[in-house]
Write a protein that holds these residues in place. Structure first.
Motif, PDB file in Angstrom:
ATOM      1  N   PHE A 165       0.829  -1.199   0.000  1.00 34.06           N
ATOM      2  CA  PHE A 165       0.000   0.000   0.000  1.00 34.06           C
ATOM      3  C   PHE A 165       0.867   1.254   0.000  1.00 34.06           C
ATOM      4  N   ALA A 166       1.973   1.221   0.752  1.00 27.46           N
ATOM      5  CA  ALA A 166       2.851   2.385   0.801  1.00 27.46           C
ATOM      6  C   ALA A 166       3.399   2.724  -0.586  1.00 27.46           C
ATOM      7  N   LYS A 167       3.736   1.708  -1.369  1.00 25.63           N
ATOM      8  CA  LYS A 167       4.262   1.954  -2.709  1.00 25.63           C
ATOM      9  C   LYS A 167       3.228   2.639  -3.594  1.00 25.63           C
ATOM     10  N   VAL A 168       1.971   2.152  -3.567  1.00 21.91           N
ATOM     11  CA  VAL A 168       0.919   2.755  -4.389  1.00 21.91           C
ATOM     12  C   VAL A 168       0.562   4.147  -3.887  1.00 21.91           C
ATOM     13  N   LEU A 169       0.498   4.295  -2.562  1.00 21.30           N
ATOM     14  CA  LEU A 169       0.154   5.598  -1.985  1.00 21.30           C
ATOM     15  C   LEU A 169       1.177   6.659  -2.375  1.00 21.30           C
ATOM     16  N   LEU A 170       2.456   6.354  -2.241  1.00 21.34           N
ATOM     17  CA  LEU A 170       3.489   7.326  -2.569  1.00 21.34           C
ATOM     18  C   LEU A 170       3.478   7.668  -4.049  1.00 21.34           C
ATOM     19  N   ALA A 171       3.179   6.683  -4.892  1.00 26.04           N
ATOM     20  CA  ALA A 171       3.173   6.937  -6.332  1.00 26.04           C
ATOM     21  C   ALA A 171       2.051   7.879  -6.746  1.00 26.04           C
ATOM     22  N   HIS A 172       0.936   7.908  -5.991  1.00 27.85           N
ATOM     23  CA  HIS A 172      -0.219   8.709  -6.386  1.00 27.85           C
ATOM     24  C   HIS A 172      -0.404   9.952  -5.528  1.00 27.85           C
ATOM     25  N   LEU A 173       0.585  10.325  -4.764  1.00 26.57           N
ATOM     26  CA  LEU A 173       0.486  11.585  -4.035  1.00 26.57           C
ATOM     27  C   LEU A 173       0.407  12.745  -5.011  1.00 26.57           C
ATOM     28  N   PRO A 174      -0.349  13.786  -4.684  1.00 24.99           N
ATOM     29  CA  PRO A 174      -0.414  14.941  -5.596  1.00 24.99           C
ATOM     30  C   PRO A 174       0.945  15.613  -5.727  1.00 24.99           C
ATOM     31  N   GLU A 175       1.165  16.262  -6.829  1.00 23.09           N
ATOM     32  CA  GLU A 175       2.460  16.871  -7.090  1.00 23.09           C
ATOM     33  C   GLU A 175       2.722  18.082  -6.206  1.00 23.09           C
ATOM     34  N   SER A 176       1.701  18.562  -5.513  1.00 26.75           N
ATOM     35  CA  SER A 176       1.880  19.705  -4.616  1.00 26.75           C
ATOM     36  C   SER A 176       2.402  19.301  -3.244  1.00 26.75           C
ATOM     37  N   ILE A 177       2.570  18.011  -2.976  1.00 28.60           N
ATOM     38  CA  ILE A 177       2.929  17.531  -1.646  1.00 28.60           C
ATOM     39  C   ILE A 177       4.311  18.060  -1.238  1.00 28.60           C
ATOM     40  N   CYS A 178       4.428  18.485   0.040  1.00 25.11           N
ATOM     41  CA  CYS A 178       5.681  19.014   0.569  1.00 25.11           C
ATOM     42  C   CYS A 178       6.215  18.183   1.734  1.00 25.11           C
ATOM     43  N   SER A 179       5.322  17.517   2.477  1.00 26.65           N
ATOM     44  CA  SER A 179       5.741  16.755   3.644  1.00 26.65           C
ATOM     45  C   SER A 179       4.910  15.486   3.760  1.00 26.65           C
ATOM     46  N   VAL A 180       5.570  14.342   4.007  1.00 26.40           N
ATOM     47  CA  VAL A 180       4.890  13.052   4.113  1.00 26.40           C
ATOM     48  C   VAL A 180       5.442  12.303   5.318  1.00 26.40           C
TER      49      VAL A 180
END
Length: 629
Positions: free
Chosen positions: A234-249
């Motif tokens: 799930f972490a792999k799919v979640l990180l791949a589909h984060l919006p391009e505006s993301i600054c902190s995860v």
């Protein structure tokens, strides 16, 4: 017609254009200067008006907002910044009680559209924001048509979801469908959301769908709680589909995670349904990955594909698990982005795991040029390779701990001579001395050239040959390897000459605040830790006045001589009192001292009581007679 009275006769102006700027007008009878009217808030430049409004109180802004429509438009944004309902926090019992009152519920239904930050931690609070509840509670009273209740929360910028009383150890990790429904609806009706923080169990595929389609402006995503743990898939799919505006995860990853039955199919369906180009996360600045230690390097590949989409703005990679950096491909990718491991903590799984031994530790130290803190405490069997790696690769190192690591005197000298920004150096056990505790000999200390003159804390045993304390410990420490001296007086002279050189080296540290040369802790049993008999005397006869020759220890605040066979008498105490103005703590004068000098305790009680700790006096009163026997 406007009549302006004057001292002589009234001045009459007819058909004067009041909207135009006034000017000085002259007549044949009298000259009058007509003062300009004050500027209107709506006529001055917008930048000036906004600057004025930033200095007004909430009541002043409210008064200005009802003057006219133009003033209302100008003042309303500044008034909303001071609005008490701007941020709604329901995370404590006190907040929950106040929120459920009739007055707060009426205010919620009237002002929901103005809320920008919402924090929910109680099931009852989730019910209030449940989208299926359209009608206002009876306690709210009659409301106008413009009051739509929680469904009007469409301007949220920050959302935080938790569950009060949840414990990852005692509470079952079962997501609540009703709470999930409220959470999903609030996220969906706020496409401008910038911060999303979740600290409660949830069905993760619901969040994945929202991230893919409904949150184009998200900047902060926090799933770093153990309650929101996800597995690597799930972490792999979640990180791949984060919006391009993301600054902190922030993520918490572990085997199994919280992906439930049926969610994998939905997760895969959403993943395959996405046909857009791979998302690039060039704005990402901070990434934190926590969770269980993975002994298999293959478990870390889910992060590698995500790092390939990140840009050079990534400056922080927080993780307590150094295995992330021990993975070669991940370490190389982070190095290309300019991210390196900065802190090495003492963790049991590594002491008994794979990263042990001199060779592997040296390899790990060389993998990062940005070390700030290194803790080798009880990391056994470290030797010359690790010492060389620290000396060559730790330009920015500030703190170094070596308790129980087994390094030799020459290796410590190498480190202290090369690290140029070191401020804290600790090689002493906290409560007892260990054979594996490193020490530096007086000979190596005399030859040492400090790499960092800005050292503030120095905690390390210094082995000095003391003929007056000659025993088997001297042979074990190697002090007896020096040429045989003909007499005890000559031996004492050579020892004190060497001690004088050690004092001079310590005096070369102008910023030294804490100096500990014995075990820093305190135990109630005098036999629990061996005394150091091969140590500095700290007497004027041994050359202590050499410190004053170089004006050393002017910033020294704490001196610890615990477990040391020192010879500090009244003469030394008076000299310290005169020469070291900032000294505020002298530990070990009586506690854990084999033979305290008679009269020293009485002098300290009379002249410098702040030097005498209660532990020193209590210990001496209890065990002093035992030591004499």
């Amino acid at each position: 017609m406007v009549t302006i009275p004057t001292n002589s006769s009234p001045l009459t102006l007819t058909s004067f254009p009041l909207a135009l700027p006034f000017r000085t007008m002259a007549t044949t009878d009298v000259t009058a200067t007509i003062l300009p009217l004050p500027h209107c808030l709506s006529t001055i430049p917008t930048e000036v008006a906004e600057l004025i409004l930033t200095h007004l109180s909430q009541s002043s802004l409210a008064a200005c907002a009802i003057v006219s429509k133009a003033w209302h438009t100008l003042c309303n944004p500044f008034l909303l910044r001071t609005f008490p309902w701007r941020a709604v926090d329901i995370s404590t019992p006190e907040h929950m009680i106040r929120f459920m009152s009739a007055e707060s519920q009426r205010a919620l239904y009237r002002n929901a559209a103005h809320i920008h930050s919402l924090c929910l931690w109680y099931p009852a609070a989730y019910d209030i924001f449940d989208p299926s509840l359209d009608a206002a509670p009876a306690m709210c009273g009659p409301l106008s048509r413009d009051h739509h209740g929680p469904q009007a929360c469409i301007h949220l910028r920050r959302l935080e979801f938790g569950l009060h009383g949840y414990s990852s150890r005692t509470s079952p990790k079962k997501p609540c469908l009703r709470m999930d429904q409220t959470m999903v609806q609030l996220i969906r009706q706020n496409p401008g959301l910038k911060e999303l923080l979740i600290y409660r169990p949830f069905f993760p595929y619901r969040i994945l769908s929202l991230l893919m389609h409904d949150l184009p402006n998200l900047q902060v995503l926090d799933l770093g709680s153990k309650a929101t743990a996800v597995d690597q898939g799930f972490a792999k799919v979640l990180l791949a589909h984060l919006p391009e505006s993301i600054c902190s995860v922030k993520l918490y990853v572990q085997h199994g995670g919280s992906v439930k039955v049926g969610s994998r199919a939905a997760l895969l369906r959403d993943h395959l349904a996405y046909t857009g180009p791979p998302r690039q996360h060039l704005r990402l600045e901070s990434l934190s990955v926590k969770g269980e230690t993975f002994n298999n390097p293959e478990h870390y590949k889910f992060l590698l594909s995500f790092l390939k989409t990140c840009g050079t703005k990534l400056s922080t990679f927080n993780t307590p698990d150094i295995y992330w950096f021990y993975h070669t491909q991940i370490r190389k990718r982070l190095a290309r982005l300019g991210v390196f491991l900065q802190t090495l903590e003492n963790r049991r799984e590594f002491v008994y795991g794979q990263v042990t031994g001199d060779t592997k530790m040296a390899e790990l130290i060389r993998s990062s040029p940005r070390w700030r803190e290194i803790n080798f405490e009880y990391w056994q069997n470290l030797g010359p390779l690790t010492a060389a790696a620290v000396g060559e690769n730790c330009e920015y190192l500030v703190s170094l701990q070596l308790q129980g690591c087994g390094m030799k005197s020459a290796q410590i000298r190498l480190i202290l001579g090369k690290v140029i920004q070191l401020k804290k150096f600790n090689a002493l056990g906290l409560y007892s001395s260990s054979p594996a505790d490193p020490f530096i000999t007086a000979a190596d200390m005399a030859l040492l050239e400090w790499g960092s003159p800005s050292l503030e804390e120095f905690k390390c045993k210094i082995e000095v040959p003391r003929p007056d304390s000659c025993d088997e410990n001297m042979q074990k420490s190697g002090a007896s390897s020096s040429p045989c001296l003909k007499s005890l007086s000559e031996a004492m002279g050579a020892s004190r000459a060497l001690q004088r050189q050690v004092y001079q080296k310590l005096a070369e540290l102008p910023f030294l605040r804490i100096l500990c040369l014995g075990v820093a802790g305190f135990t109630t049993e005098p036999q629990s830790s061996p005394y150091q008999k091969q140590c500095l005397e700290w007497s004027l006869e041994s050359g202590l006045e050499a410190v004053a020759e170089k004006q050393g220890f002017q910033n020294l605040q704490c001196l610890s001589v615990c477990t040391m066979a020192h010879r500090i008498s009244i003469a030394e105490l008076e000299w310290m009192n005169r020469s070291w103005p900032k000294l505020g703590c002298l530990e070990g004068m009586f506690s854990r001292c084999p033979e305290p000098v008679p009269g020293a305790r009485e002098w300290m009680e009379d002249h410098r009581p702040d030097w005498t700790t209660s532990a020193d006096l209590e210990w001496f009163a209890t065990y002093g007679n035992v030591l004499k026997k």
